[in-house]
Design an enzyme around this catalytic site. Structure first.
Site, PDB file in Angstrom:
ATOM      1  N   CYS A  68      94.438 106.352  29.142  1.00 44.96           N
ATOM      2  CA  CYS A  68      94.950 106.009  27.985  1.00 44.96           C
ATOM      3  C   CYS A  68      96.391 106.748  27.765  1.00 44.96           C
ATOM      4  CB  CYS A  68      94.315 106.461  26.622  1.00 44.96           C
ATOM      5  SG  CYS A  68      94.898 105.825  25.139  1.00 44.96           S
ATOM      6  N   TYR A 214      72.234 113.240  16.534  1.00 41.79           N
ATOM      7  CA  TYR A 214      71.235 112.763  17.412  1.00 41.79           C
ATOM      8  C   TYR A 214      69.778 112.796  17.113  1.00 41.79           C
ATOM      9  CZ  TYR A 214      75.066 112.639  20.753  1.00 41.79           C
ATOM     10  OH  TYR A 214      76.310 112.601  21.580  1.00 41.79           O
TER      11      TYR A 214
END
Length: 341
Positions: A68, A214
């Site tokens: 990027c 999570y």
């Protein structure tokens, strides 16, 4: 006949939970370090036609990333993202190369571009691996743990140096100081005078926030989910108070505590709020101090912005976790993915 490693590589099959449905993260297995005079010393040298700062050791982070704006930006895991931020903050890009895997983690785990040509993914030029699991099995044929990223790889002995992100960022913080510029060497994100406080903050943030998202998202019973999501938001409330009138979590300066928290918070609204059912509040809608802290890091420090790619982040979670999102549809929002300053 090769042995079946699907329980290690396929997260939809091998996601570790306890009898009550709680997510139980396994500890990292490779815990060596890079240090002067040690088994893996950081020194100057030449390897395989490419100049590295090691005589026989190429340290490569195998990490879910894309390219990027001429920089490498991680997508999938918050754990791997930490290492790339510190790598950039310390100016180690020319010393530590990065191989990039596709964010689409399937039945065989993390694939390289020769298996999945996701934009920005690369091959493994050292071992010509198809998947990250190949590195683990090359290092230890009988390895029985998960095939996780990041990975530090030693090309001479053909083994994994370390796969624990919290230890890798400390290696990057200090163990290359003698071969980088004095300006970069002076940057210390784990200063001696703040270590006790940093460790204390890291401990509860890891348990209830970094891993808490999570534990909420991978819980497979209502009871286990409730046991995780309430402490998560209690800790976010606590962080919100800590950041009242402050730019950083500890000591009035950027430390590893900020780095470790950032990689979770930057994923919160785009992923964890919906995908992991962490939906009491969004960061932008419910935590003005945390949101201000997040935006300041992202917009004012290139090491954070250039290593964050929201499309890649969302692709990993929504595509890879078919037990949560079987359609693999990746949501278009939030818009914007991070608010302006």
């Amino acid at each position: 006949m090769s042995r079946d490693t699907s329980l290690q590589s396929d997260i939809s099959k091998g996601n570790p939970t306890t009898k009550d449905g709680s997510f139980n993260r396994a500890p990292s297995s490779f815990r060596n370090t890079i240090q002067k005079g040690g088994q893996f010393p950081p020194e100057a040298g030449f390897v395989a036609g490419i100049i590295f700062m090691f005589p026989w050791l190429v340290v490569r982070i195998v990490i879910s990333t894309i390219l990027c704006s001429s920089s490498q930006a991680p997508g999938g895991t918050a754990w791997a993202h930490r290492t790339l931020i510190v790598r950039k903050l310390k100016g180690l890009e020319d010393l530590i190369s990065v191989s990039t895997v596709s964010p689409r983690m399937g039945a065989n785990g993390w694939p390289f571009s020769n298996v999945d040509e996701f934009p920005g993914a690369t091959t493994d030029p050292v071992n010509n691996s198809d998947h990250v699991k190949d590195l683990y099995l090359k290092a230890e044929p009988d390895y029985g743990g998960r095939f996780t990223v990041p990975v530090l790889w030693d090309t001479k002995t053909g083994t994994i140096v370390n796969n624990e992100s919290s230890e890798i960022i400390r290696v990057f913080n200090s163990d290359f100081n003698h071969i980088i510029s004095p300006e970069k060497a002076a940057l210390d994100f784990y200063p001696t005078n703040l270590r006790q406080e940093i460790d204390e903050v890291n401990a509860w943030i890891y348990d209830t926030v970094n891993n808490g998202v999570y534990k909420s998202g991978f819980a497979n019973t209502q009871k286990a989910y409730e046991a995780a999501v309430h402490p998560l938001f209690e800790s976010l409330d606590r962080i919100e108070k800590i950041l009242e009138g402050k730019e950083y979590l500890v000591g009035g300066c950027l430390t590893e505590a900020d780095i470790r928290l950032y990689t979770t918070i930057v994923r919160f609204d785009p992923v964890y709020h919906g995908h992991f059912k962490c939906n009491f509040r969004t960061i932008r809608g419910g935590y003005p101090n945390i949101n201000r802290w997040l935006k300041n890091l992202y917009w004012n420090n290139d090491a954070f912005q250039s290593t964050t790619d929201f499309d890649h982040i969302k692709t990993h979670y929504y595509w890879s976790h078919t037990m949560i999102n079987p359609t693999r549809v990746v949501p278009a929002g939030p818009i914007p993915v991070i608010e302006p300053l």
